[in-house]
Enzyme design. Structure first.
Site, PDB file in Angstrom:
ATOM      1  N   CYS A 257       0.858  -1.158   0.259  1.00 35.64           N
ATOM      2  CA  CYS A 257       0.582  -0.345  -0.141  1.00 35.64           C
ATOM      3  C   CYS A 257       1.082   1.325  -0.073  1.00 35.64           C
ATOM      4  O   CYS A 257       0.923   2.350  -0.944  1.00 35.64           O
ATOM      5  CB  CYS A 257      -0.812  -0.216   1.392  1.00 35.64           C
ATOM      6  SG  CYS A 257      -2.052  -1.149   0.743  1.00 35.64           S
ATOM      7  N   ILE A 258       1.549   1.596   1.136  1.00 34.54           N
ATOM      8  CA  ILE A 258       2.638   2.531   0.740  1.00 34.54           C
ATOM      9  C   ILE A 258       2.600   3.191   0.089  1.00 34.54           C
ATOM     10  O   ILE A 258       2.768   4.402  -0.476  1.00 34.54           O
ATOM     11  CB  ILE A 258       2.580   3.287   2.478  1.00 34.54           C
ATOM     12  CG1 ILE A 258       1.615   2.629   3.551  1.00 34.54           C
ATOM     13  CG2 ILE A 258       3.470   4.413   2.840  1.00 34.54           C
ATOM     14  CD1 ILE A 258       0.508   3.791   3.477  1.00 34.54           C
TER      15      ILE A 258
END
Length: 414
Positions: A257-258
């Site tokens: 994600c990040i």
């Protein structure tokens, strides 16, 4: 209903839907993944393992690779990966394929909900327009919405059902249909005005985290310059009850994600000539962090007269974050790869991971009971909860990129 994609998002989502009383069909193109789910040999939180057992024993949770099964369900949730390629460009193959399958097997009366983090406009491009080309009227004979997932792997505090869910439908009827599916799986629903607003919401959430993690690493270096403990400072700042949200420095940002999602925001903006300098610089910092940690490690050994080719480095932790067995997109492996590229001899210890493949070093096996004194440097990249790290006291030289451990006869700063 069906969940298309049985990964780290799709499986917990399926379990939540099953506990809400729905009959659930898990669909995935990987027969191997489905067999692992049936055997219970998948990476889940401890609280989710009994849920999986109950679901499998209920007779109301099926698994299949047959995409034609989508025709028989009333709702389809699409939860497939949206990674980036080696050049950090969005890789849309999985979401394009999944949406195409959902459209191909769609029928009147269904609700289609995309949950994968992706670029603004995906829902219309890959679901709405193709469905219209098939003759459907969105909001009348079929419903389409975007509701981003908010699962945090390895986080035992915030379970999925305790987190509010954002929903944006193509029409108000679409929003209502999606809400009927998801209401029982979240603490509350937050409705936004459009699918685009919902898509942008998820990008803003994860870009916010990436920017602040880059800032945390930068401030940790500044704290080191002044000889203060960055974690002590962050904890002190976090006592302010407003206007501050703590983010902690580390060896890099891993996971699905990040370090990935912000590129689904940046790439279309770049193509359109829209400047985003804060995010651009933050992502450059995030991408370069593992390399800088590895180079710092060899600066330390080099300062003691040890050539890179002779440096023996023990890497502590190779998962992408604490408490998980998953090492995909792990900054620790990027660190290991950089160390190997410079000729260092790399070993690792991680109580959760038996072996990993490192570019330039081949397959490495976990050193089950490491003797830190046998290495020129111990580099701490991940600290798993519930495991002892007292052995680090025997390390002659230690570089803790997590800022979380004690030990090491000589401790070095990043």
């Amino acid at each position: 209903m069906a969940v298309l994609g049985m990964g780290y998002v799709g499986l917990p989502t399926s379990l939540a839907l099953r506990e809400a009383g729905f009959r659930v069909l898990g669909v995935d193109i990987s027969e191997r993944r489905l067999r692992h789910i049936e055997a219970g040999s998948v990476d889940l939180l401890d609280r989710d393992r009994p849920r999986l057992t109950r679901a499998l024993e209920s007779g109301q949770f099926g698994l299949t690779t047959d995409l034609r099964a989508l025709e028989a369900v009333d709702a389809v949730l699409i939860a497939v990966p949206t990674p980036v390629d080696h050049d950090l460009n969005p890789d849309l193959r999985a979401v394009r394929s999944a949406c195409a399958s959902a459209v191909e097997h769609a029928r009147a009366g269904q609700t289609l909900i995309l949950t994968s983090t992706t670029y603004v406009g995906t829902t219309r491009d890959l679901l709405v327009e193709p469905l219209r080309e098939r003759g459907f009227t969105i909001g009348e004979d079929i419903h389409v919405a975007f509701a981003p997932e908010r699962i945090n792997p390895g986080d035992a505090l915030w379970e999925q059902a305790a987190v509010p869910r954002v929903i944006g439908g193509v029409t108000s009827a679409c929003t209502d249909a999606a809400a009927a599916v998801l209401a029982a799986t979240a603490s509350k629903l937050h409705v936004v005005s459009s699918v685009e607003a919902a898509e942008f919401t998820k990008l803003q959430e994860n870009t916010f985290r990436a920017v602040n993690l880059a800032f945390a690493n930068e401030m940790a270096a500044a704290a080191g310059f002044y000889g203060v403990d960055p974690v002590e400072v962050i904890d002190a700042a976090a006592t302010k009850p407003y206007g501050y949200l703590p983010h902690y420095p580390g060896p890099g940002v891993g996971g699905h994600c990040i370090p990935v999602d912000p590129y689904y925001l940046l790439t279309p903006l770049r193509d359109a000539g829209v400047a985003s300098p804060v995010v651009e610089n933050a992502m450059a910092s995030v991408a370069g962090r593992p390399r800088s940690v590895a180079d710092r490690a060899l600066d330390i050994t080099g300062s003691r007269g040890i050539a890179d080719a002779n440096a023996r480095v023990l890497l502590v932790g190779v998962a992408y974050k604490p408490g998980v067995e998953d090492f995909r997109e792990s900054p620790a492996l990027q660190i290991a790869g950089r160390l190997a590229a410079r000729g260092a001899q790399v070993s690792y210890h991680d109580p959760l991971i038996a072996e990993v493949e490192v570019e330039g070093a081949g397959v490495l096996h976990n050193v089950a009971a490491p003797d830190p004194s046998q290495y020129d440097l111990v580099l701490v990249a991940v600290v798993h909860p519930g495991h002892s790290y007292e052995y680090l006291a025997d390390a002659e030289h230690l570089l803790d990129a997590t800022y979380k451990t004690s030990g090491g006869k000589v401790r070095h700063a990043l």
